[in-house]
Write an enzyme that holds these catalytic residues in place. Structure first.
Site, PDB file in Angstrom:
ATOM      1  N   HIS A  54     -37.645 -46.475   7.558  1.00  0.00           N
ATOM      2  CA  HIS A  54     -36.551 -46.258   6.624  1.00  0.00           C
ATOM      3  C   HIS A  54     -36.029 -47.659   6.288  1.00  0.00           C
ATOM      4  O   HIS A  54     -36.070 -48.552   7.143  1.00  0.00           O
ATOM      5  CB  HIS A  54     -35.394 -45.500   7.265  1.00  0.00           C
ATOM      6  CG  HIS A  54     -35.720 -44.160   7.785  1.00  0.00           C
ATOM      7  ND1 HIS A  54     -36.279 -43.952   9.030  1.00  0.00           N
ATOM      8  CD2 HIS A  54     -35.551 -42.934   7.248  1.00  0.00           C
ATOM      9  CE1 HIS A  54     -36.424 -42.653   9.231  1.00  0.00           C
ATOM     10  NE2 HIS A  54     -36.010 -42.027   8.168  1.00  0.00           N
ATOM     11  N   ASP A  57     -34.017 -49.115   8.997  1.00  0.00           N
ATOM     12  CA  ASP A  57     -34.685 -49.411  10.281  1.00  0.00           C
ATOM     13  C   ASP A  57     -35.067 -50.886  10.296  1.00  0.00           C
ATOM     14  O   ASP A  57     -35.113 -51.525  11.342  1.00  0.00           O
ATOM     15  CB  ASP A  57     -35.980 -48.594  10.427  1.00  0.00           C
ATOM     16  CG  ASP A  57     -35.754 -47.113  10.446  1.00  0.00           C
ATOM     17  OD1 ASP A  57     -34.661 -46.671  10.878  1.00  0.00           O
ATOM     18  OD2 ASP A  57     -36.647 -46.376  10.005  1.00  0.00           O
ATOM     19  N   MET A  88     -46.412 -46.130   4.630  1.00  0.00           N
ATOM     20  CA  MET A  88     -45.349 -45.260   4.137  1.00  0.00           C
ATOM     21  C   MET A  88     -43.986 -45.894   4.367  1.00  0.00           C
ATOM     22  O   MET A  88     -43.760 -46.576   5.365  1.00  0.00           O
ATOM     23  CB  MET A  88     -45.435 -43.892   4.843  1.00  0.00           C
ATOM     24  CG  MET A  88     -44.386 -42.877   4.420  1.00  0.00           C
ATOM     25  SD  MET A  88     -42.856 -42.943   5.384  1.00  0.00           S
ATOM     26  CE  MET A  88     -43.317 -41.922   6.786  1.00  0.00           C
ATOM     27  N   GLU A 181     -40.323 -33.991   2.316  1.00  0.00           N
ATOM     28  CA  GLU A 181     -40.382 -33.499   3.691  1.00  0.00           C
ATOM     29  C   GLU A 181     -39.331 -32.412   3.896  1.00  0.00           C
ATOM     30  O   GLU A 181     -38.139 -32.693   3.997  1.00  0.00           O
ATOM     31  CB  GLU A 181     -40.155 -34.613   4.695  1.00  0.00           C
ATOM     32  CG  GLU A 181     -40.192 -34.101   6.131  1.00  0.00           C
ATOM     33  CD  GLU A 181     -40.132 -35.178   7.165  1.00  0.00           C
ATOM     34  OE1 GLU A 181     -40.375 -36.352   6.805  1.00  0.00           O
ATOM     35  OE2 GLU A 181     -39.828 -34.869   8.316  1.00  0.00           O
ATOM     36  N   LYS A 183     -37.153 -29.371   5.723  1.00  0.00           N
ATOM     37  CA  LYS A 183     -36.590 -29.019   7.033  1.00  0.00           C
ATOM     38  C   LYS A 183     -35.526 -27.963   6.784  1.00  0.00           C
ATOM     39  O   LYS A 183     -34.750 -28.065   5.836  1.00  0.00           O
ATOM     40  CB  LYS A 183     -35.987 -30.255   7.720  1.00  0.00           C
ATOM     41  CG  LYS A 183     -35.529 -30.005   9.161  1.00  0.00           C
ATOM     42  CD  LYS A 183     -34.990 -31.291   9.806  1.00  0.00           C
ATOM     43  CE  LYS A 183     -34.530 -31.055  11.232  1.00  0.00           C
ATOM     44  NZ  LYS A 183     -33.945 -32.291  11.829  1.00  0.00           N
ATOM     45  N   GLU A 217     -43.791 -31.427   8.376  1.00  0.00           N
ATOM     46  CA  GLU A 217     -43.640 -31.825   9.785  1.00  0.00           C
ATOM     47  C   GLU A 217     -43.772 -30.602  10.694  1.00  0.00           C
ATOM     48  O   GLU A 217     -43.154 -29.557  10.440  1.00  0.00           O
ATOM     49  CB  GLU A 217     -42.301 -32.501  10.034  1.00  0.00           C
ATOM     50  CG  GLU A 217     -42.100 -32.858  11.518  1.00  0.00           C
ATOM     51  CD  GLU A 217     -40.852 -33.644  11.821  1.00  0.00           C
ATOM     52  OE1 GLU A 217     -40.601 -34.667  11.149  1.00  0.00           O
ATOM     53  OE2 GLU A 217     -40.104 -33.227  12.727  1.00  0.00           O
ATOM     54  N   HIS A 220     -40.479 -29.030  11.912  1.00  0.00           N
ATOM     55  CA  HIS A 220     -39.592 -28.433  10.906  1.00  0.00           C
ATOM     56  C   HIS A 220     -40.038 -27.039  10.493  1.00  0.00           C
ATOM     57  O   HIS A 220     -39.208 -26.111  10.447  1.00  0.00           O
ATOM     58  CB  HIS A 220     -39.477 -29.360   9.691  1.00  0.00           C
ATOM     59  CG  HIS A 220     -38.916 -30.693  10.034  1.00  0.00           C
ATOM     60  ND1 HIS A 220     -38.820 -31.720   9.134  1.00  0.00           N
ATOM     61  CD2 HIS A 220     -38.428 -31.182  11.204  1.00  0.00           C
ATOM     62  CE1 HIS A 220     -38.285 -32.771   9.723  1.00  0.00           C
ATOM     63  NE2 HIS A 220     -38.039 -32.471  10.983  1.00  0.00           N
ATOM     64  N   ASP A 245     -46.305 -35.320   9.147  1.00  0.00           N
ATOM     65  CA  ASP A 245     -45.531 -35.750  10.327  1.00  0.00           C
ATOM     66  C   ASP A 245     -45.948 -34.904  11.520  1.00  0.00           C
ATOM     67  O   ASP A 245     -45.648 -33.707  11.596  1.00  0.00           O
ATOM     68  CB  ASP A 245     -44.025 -35.556  10.075  1.00  0.00           C
ATOM     69  CG  ASP A 245     -43.388 -36.752   9.395  1.00  0.00           C
ATOM     70  OD1 ASP A 245     -42.156 -36.753   9.209  1.00  0.00           O
ATOM     71  OD2 ASP A 245     -44.147 -37.679   9.039  1.00  0.00           O
ATOM     72  N   ASP A 255     -34.284 -29.792  16.554  1.00  0.00           N
ATOM     73  CA  ASP A 255     -35.472 -30.590  16.200  1.00  0.00           C
ATOM     74  C   ASP A 255     -35.849 -31.496  17.366  1.00  0.00           C
ATOM     75  O   ASP A 255     -35.241 -32.531  17.604  1.00  0.00           O
ATOM     76  CB  ASP A 255     -35.110 -31.437  14.967  1.00  0.00           C
ATOM     77  CG  ASP A 255     -36.321 -32.148  14.381  1.00  0.00           C
ATOM     78  OD1 ASP A 255     -36.133 -32.920  13.431  1.00  0.00           O
ATOM     79  OD2 ASP A 255     -37.456 -31.911  14.856  1.00  0.00           O
ATOM     80  N   ASP A 257     -38.872 -33.042  18.123  1.00  0.00           N
ATOM     81  CA  ASP A 257     -39.717 -34.218  17.851  1.00  0.00           C
ATOM     82  C   ASP A 257     -40.472 -34.664  19.110  1.00  0.00           C
ATOM     83  O   ASP A 257     -40.550 -35.857  19.418  1.00  0.00           O
ATOM     84  CB  ASP A 257     -38.878 -35.377  17.307  1.00  0.00           C
ATOM     85  CG  ASP A 257     -38.353 -35.102  15.902  1.00  0.00           C
ATOM     86  OD1 ASP A 257     -37.384 -35.774  15.501  1.00  0.00           O
ATOM     87  OD2 ASP A 257     -38.899 -34.219  15.217  1.00  0.00           O
ATOM     88  N   ASP A 287     -44.154 -38.525  13.881  1.00  0.00           N
ATOM     89  CA  ASP A 287     -42.696 -38.627  13.745  1.00  0.00           C
ATOM     90  C   ASP A 287     -42.097 -37.968  14.980  1.00  0.00           C
ATOM     91  O   ASP A 287     -41.704 -36.796  14.948  1.00  0.00           O
ATOM     92  CB  ASP A 287     -42.221 -37.940  12.480  1.00  0.00           C
ATOM     93  CG  ASP A 287     -40.725 -38.177  12.286  1.00  0.00           C
ATOM     94  OD1 ASP A 287     -40.144 -37.566  11.375  1.00  0.00           O
ATOM     95  OD2 ASP A 287     -40.132 -38.947  13.062  1.00  0.00           O
TER      96      ASP A 287
HETATM   97  C1  DIG Z   1     -37.217 -36.678  10.062  1.00  0.00           C
HETATM   98  O1  DIG Z   1     -38.211 -35.772  10.425  1.00  0.00           O
HETATM   99  C2  DIG Z   1     -37.639 -37.467   8.856  1.00  0.00           C
HETATM  100  C3  DIG Z   1     -37.019 -38.830   8.853  1.00  0.00           C
HETATM  101  O2  DIG Z   1     -37.264 -39.382  10.106  1.00  0.00           O
HETATM  102  C4  DIG Z   1     -37.829 -39.542   7.834  1.00  0.00           C
HETATM  103  O3  DIG Z   1     -37.114 -39.574   6.639  1.00  0.00           O
HETATM  104  C5  DIG Z   1     -39.094 -38.749   7.665  1.00  0.00           C
HETATM  105  C6  DIG Z   1     -40.264 -39.667   7.667  1.00  0.00           C
HETATM  106  O4  DIG Z   1     -41.345 -39.167   8.347  1.00  0.00           O
HETATM  107  N1  DIG Z   1     -39.045 -37.748   8.737  1.00  0.00           N
HETATM  108 MN    MN Z   2     -40.304 -36.222   9.880  1.00  0.00          MN
HETATM  109 MN    MN Z   3     -38.190 -33.803  13.016  1.00  0.00          MN
END
Ligand code: DIG
Ligand code: MN
Ligand code: MN
Length: 387
Positions: A54, A57, A88, A181, A183, A217, A220, A245, A255, A257, A287
């Site tokens: 990001h 980051d 990316m 993406e 969610k 993802e 998600h 992801d 979430d 992860d 991710d």
């Molecule tokens: C969260 O799952 C999102 C953020 O971390 C980011 O914007 C995106 C990138 O993979 N995944």
């Molecule tokens: Mn993600």
């Molecule tokens: Mn996530």
């Protein structure tokens, strides 16, 4: 069998993944922050192919222009030293309080305009570092109460932002594709464009749908109670799987992860098998982040585990495809004795009339036994290492 990650595997991690300091809603950080340069060297040590970020980051939101330039110089030097690439990039439109009620869908036109400015600057930064995919995760694009926004107006705001940003990208001559993406919720009570299905439909309403695809993802779609592979397969079949992801998630939880394959290795197997069978050539982006219990040696274990599990499951998929008993069952399941009128491959009135005139033995259709228990048992035994 060698499960060492190589560049050809295209394994990537975000700065925010290995740099996650272990803060959660109920606890303070457990790890000291590491710099983007340190994250790049950590990822180089464990064998990753690339690193994503990001904007903030890499460059703090309040950095001056000269500080930004120095940070980017140092980051690029670390990339050269390690050989890592930046496939990316994405914008943080969810952490700063300015975005507390959304970014592109905020009710405040000043916030919407600031989100556009921030995203254009972040796109510039991502392209400068080599990104060819740009992710949009609308973490704050949603509501707690639907008294606050008309959801149709919110979708219009989202569309207007993406249409503008597609044109900006074209105007700059960038070789960049956008990946949405989805969610379903968290951090907002409910988030717009909640699933792969919502996003695929939304993309077709944009001015430049050819530029926009999906970054699904695992966690998600699982949070939404859906079969992740089915969403990925529909995105792939539509030519919209621009990025992915990878992580893991227990259903009905926040979430998580988790490390790839950590919760449900069988689902992870079917996903890896699909990606490898269809020849997905995009990045395998993890991710995810290490357990809060870990130090940075544990973070390396986490990163190595993501990649090793993917490679082990890739080998299991090769074994599955080569297994003669499994192959025979797949052949049996899909056998066609040619007795039904052929109708697929495009309409004709002859086909319709022939099909309508045909007599089916409906009882026989229902009586046929399908060897799915055997097929799934063989799959499980292969995954358990007894085949
Ligand atoms: C969260 O799952 C999102 C953020 O971390 C980011 O914007 C995106 C990138 O993979 N995944
Ligand atoms: Mn993600
Ligand atoms: Mn996530």
């Amino acid at each position: 069998m060698d499960y060492t990650p190589k560049s050809e595997h295209k394994f990537t991690f975000g700065l925010w993944t290995v740099g996650n300091v272990g803060r959660d809603p109920f606890g303070e950080p457990v790890r000291q922050p590491i710099s983007p340069v340190e994250s790049v060297h950590l990822l180089g040590e464990v064998g990753a192919y690339g690193v994503n970020f990001h904007d903030n980051d890499l460059v703090p939101i309040d950095a001056s222009g000269s500080e930004r330039d120095q940070i980017v110089r140092d980051f690029k030097a670390a990339l050269r030293e390690t050989g890592l690439v930046v496939p990316m990039a994405t914008t943080n439109l969810f952490a700063d309080p300015a975005f507390k009620d959304g970014a592109f869908t905020s009710n405040d036109p000043k916030v919407r305009a600031y989100a556009m400015q921030k995203t254009m600057n972040s796109i510039d930064l991502g392209v400068e570092c080599g990104a060819e995919v740009y992710v949009f995760w609308g973490g704050r694009e949603g509501t707690e109460s639907d008294a606050t926004k008309n959801p149709a107006e919110s979708i219009k705001r989202f569309r207007e932002a993406l249409n503008f940003l597609c044109r900006y990208t074209q105007d700059q001559g960038y070789n960049l594709r956008f990946a949405l993406e989805p969610k379903p919720n968290e951090p907002r009570g409910d988030i717009y464009l909640a699933t792969v299905g919502h996003a695929l439909a939304f993309i077709e309403t944009l001015d430049h749908p050819e530029m926009v695809g999906l970054n699904p993802e695992v966690a998600h779609e699982t949070m939404a109670g859906l079969n992740f592979l089915h969403g990925v397969a529909q995105a792939w079949e539509a030519g919209k799987l621009f990025h992915i992801d990878l992580n893991d998630q227990a259903p009905g939880r926040y979430d998580q992860d988790f490390r790839f394959g950590m919760v449900n290795p069988k689902n992870a197997f079917f996903l890896v098998k699909f990606l490898e069978d269809v020849g997905y050539d995009g990045n395998r982006h993890f991710d995810a982040h290490a357990f809060r219990t870990e130090d940075y040696e544990g973070v390396k274990d986490f990163a190595r585990g993501c990649m090793r599990t993917y490679l082990i499951l890739k080998e299991k998929a090769r074994q599955w495809n080569a297994d003669s008993e499994i192959h025979a069952l797949v052949q049996e399941i899909n056998a066609d004795d040619g007795s039904a009128p052929s109708w697929a491959g495009g309409y004709s009135s002859d086909k319709a009339n022939t099909l309508k005139a045909h007599t089916f033995d409906r009882q026989a259709l229902g009586a046929r036994g399908l060897p799915y228990e055997r097929l799934d048992q063989l799959t499980v035994e292969l995954l358990l290492g007894v085949r």
